[in-house]
Write a protein that holds these residues in place. Structure first.
Motif, PDB file in Angstrom:
ATOM      1  N   ASP A 166       0.833  -1.199   0.000  1.00  0.00           N
ATOM      2  CA  ASP A 166       0.000   0.000   0.000  1.00  0.00           C
ATOM      3  C   ASP A 166       0.873   1.257   0.000  1.00  0.00           C
ATOM      4  O   ASP A 166       1.670   1.477   0.905  1.00  0.00           O
ATOM      5  N   GLY A 167       0.721   2.059  -1.044  1.00  0.00           N
ATOM      6  CA  GLY A 167       1.509   3.276  -1.184  1.00  0.00           C
ATOM      7  C   GLY A 167       2.687   3.133  -2.125  1.00  0.00           C
ATOM      8  O   GLY A 167       3.281   4.122  -2.531  1.00  0.00           O
ATOM      9  N   VAL A 168       3.030   1.889  -2.490  1.00  0.00           N
ATOM     10  CA  VAL A 168       4.119   1.634  -3.436  1.00  0.00           C
ATOM     11  C   VAL A 168       3.573   0.927  -4.677  1.00  0.00           C
ATOM     12  O   VAL A 168       3.772   1.390  -5.799  1.00  0.00           O
ATOM     13  N   LEU A 169       2.899  -0.181  -4.480  1.00  0.00           N
ATOM     14  CA  LEU A 169       2.303  -0.899  -5.613  1.00  0.00           C
ATOM     15  C   LEU A 169       0.892  -0.405  -5.924  1.00  0.00           C
ATOM     16  O   LEU A 169       0.492  -0.343  -7.076  1.00  0.00           O
ATOM     17  N   TYR A 173      -6.473   0.317   4.500  1.00  0.00           N
ATOM     18  CA  TYR A 173      -7.010  -1.035   4.643  1.00  0.00           C
ATOM     19  C   TYR A 173      -7.588  -1.593   3.342  1.00  0.00           C
ATOM     20  O   TYR A 173      -8.667  -2.179   3.322  1.00  0.00           O
ATOM     21  N   VAL A 174      -6.851  -1.435   2.254  1.00  0.00           N
ATOM     22  CA  VAL A 174      -7.287  -1.975   0.963  1.00  0.00           C
ATOM     23  C   VAL A 174      -7.249  -3.505   1.050  1.00  0.00           C
ATOM     24  O   VAL A 174      -6.209  -4.092   1.354  1.00  0.00           O
ATOM     25  N   HIS A 175      -8.418  -4.123   0.790  1.00  0.00           N
ATOM     26  CA  HIS A 175      -8.491  -5.589   0.841  1.00  0.00           C
ATOM     27  C   HIS A 175      -9.435  -6.161  -0.205  1.00  0.00           C
ATOM     28  O   HIS A 175      -9.574  -7.366  -0.311  1.00  0.00           O
ATOM     29  N   GLN A 221      -0.457  -5.831   7.407  1.00  0.00           N
ATOM     30  CA  GLN A 221      -1.903  -5.927   7.180  1.00  0.00           C
ATOM     31  C   GLN A 221      -2.625  -6.020   8.521  1.00  0.00           C
ATOM     32  O   GLN A 221      -3.296  -7.006   8.829  1.00  0.00           O
ATOM     33  N   SER A 222      -2.491  -4.968   9.324  1.00  0.00           N
ATOM     34  CA  SER A 222      -3.100  -4.968  10.653  1.00  0.00           C
ATOM     35  C   SER A 222      -4.626  -4.976  10.589  1.00  0.00           C
ATOM     36  O   SER A 222      -5.280  -5.286  11.586  1.00  0.00           O
ATOM     37  N   GLY A 223      -5.196  -4.675   9.421  1.00  0.00           N
ATOM     38  CA  GLY A 223      -6.651  -4.751   9.276  1.00  0.00           C
ATOM     39  C   GLY A 223      -7.187  -6.138   9.585  1.00  0.00           C
ATOM     40  O   GLY A 223      -8.331  -6.286  10.029  1.00  0.00           O
ATOM     41  N   VAL A 224      -6.359  -7.157   9.378  1.00  0.00           N
ATOM     42  CA  VAL A 224      -6.764  -8.524   9.730  1.00  0.00           C
ATOM     43  C   VAL A 224      -6.906  -8.628  11.250  1.00  0.00           C
ATOM     44  O   VAL A 224      -7.951  -9.041  11.768  1.00  0.00           O
ATOM     45  N   GLY A 225      -5.861  -8.250  11.952  1.00  0.00           N
ATOM     46  CA  GLY A 225      -5.898  -8.324  13.412  1.00  0.00           C
ATOM     47  C   GLY A 225      -6.946  -7.422  14.029  1.00  0.00           C
ATOM     48  O   GLY A 225      -7.523  -7.732  15.076  1.00  0.00           O
ATOM     49  N   ARG A 226      -7.213  -6.302  13.377  1.00  0.00           N
ATOM     50  CA  ARG A 226      -8.220  -5.370  13.882  1.00  0.00           C
ATOM     51  C   ARG A 226      -9.637  -5.833  13.570  1.00  0.00           C
ATOM     52  O   ARG A 226     -10.607  -5.228  14.009  1.00  0.00           O
ATOM     53  N   GLY A 227      -9.755  -6.920  12.771  1.00  0.00           N
ATOM     54  CA  GLY A 227     -11.064  -7.470  12.462  1.00  0.00           C
ATOM     55  C   GLY A 227     -11.772  -6.804  11.293  1.00  0.00           C
ATOM     56  O   GLY A 227     -12.960  -7.026  11.076  1.00  0.00           O
ATOM     57  N   TYR A 228     -11.060  -6.011  10.500  1.00  0.00           N
ATOM     58  CA  TYR A 228     -11.676  -5.323   9.356  1.00  0.00           C
ATOM     59  C   TYR A 228     -11.878  -6.255   8.163  1.00  0.00           C
ATOM     60  O   TYR A 228     -12.770  -6.030   7.356  1.00  0.00           O
TER      61      TYR A 228
END
Length: 174
Positions: free
Chosen positions: A16-19, A25-27, A58-65
């Motif tokens: 995210d931000g390079v590719l 939280y792009v998923h 990919q902290s969105g996984v751990g955050r439940g997003y």
């Protein structure tokens, strides 16, 4: 470990931000937009014999997003899209852990894989025949560069725009 004659340089890329454009939280593929020049950059490094490896928090996984399955599905779509450009990602590493993760399975006070820690890079160095000294990481945050430094590879800060043009200007294209 392979002998040094079989080692290859690796281009490590933050995601995210390079590719892709970092929209937070792009998923989902519907929310994914390639950064200009990103697909061409991957293909250029592939043609030059480099390994291309994504290392992404990919902290969105751990955050439940979203789930790890969503991360894998997005990466598969990226691979499919890259084929049209003649490119490929050799490996994806992601760090779903976070100190404040909603899911205890992903909660860790200082996740070893999560940048600025070098865990994802170090794992790739074990998994692939990589020439550490010839390799580099392109990231868009200081934490990316810190992870590269701690893993013993060159870190390059990309502040946006066209990735291929940036690397050409910096004389970093193979």
């Amino acid at each position: 470990m392979p002998d040094s004659s079989t080692l290859r340089p690796a281009l490590f890329l933050d995601r995210d931000g390079v590719l892709n454009e970092d929209r937070g939280y792009v998923h989902r593929w519907e929310d994914f937009t390639w950064v200009s020049g990103a697909r061409e950059t991957v293909a250029a490094f592939n043609r030059a014999g480099w390994l291309v490896i994504v290392v992404t928090n990919q902290s969105g996984v751990g955050r439940g997003y979203y789930t790890e399955d969503a991360v894998h599905a997005l990466h598969a779509r990226m691979q499919d899209d890259l084929k049209a450009e003649g490119g490929r990602i050799d490996a994806f590493y992601h760090a779903p852990q976070h100190p404040e993760a909603a899911d205890p399975a992903y909660r860790h006070p200082d996740p070893p894989l999560r940048k600025p820690n070098p865990g994802m890079i170090l794992q790739a160095l074990q998994d692939w025949p990589i020439d550490r000294e010839a390799s580099m990481l392109i990231g868009d945050k200081p934490s990316d560069l810190e992870a590269a430094l701690r893993a013993g590879i060159r870190g390059v800060l990309f502040e946006g725009g066209d990735l291929k043009a940036f690397l050409a200007k910096e004389a970093l294209l193979p």
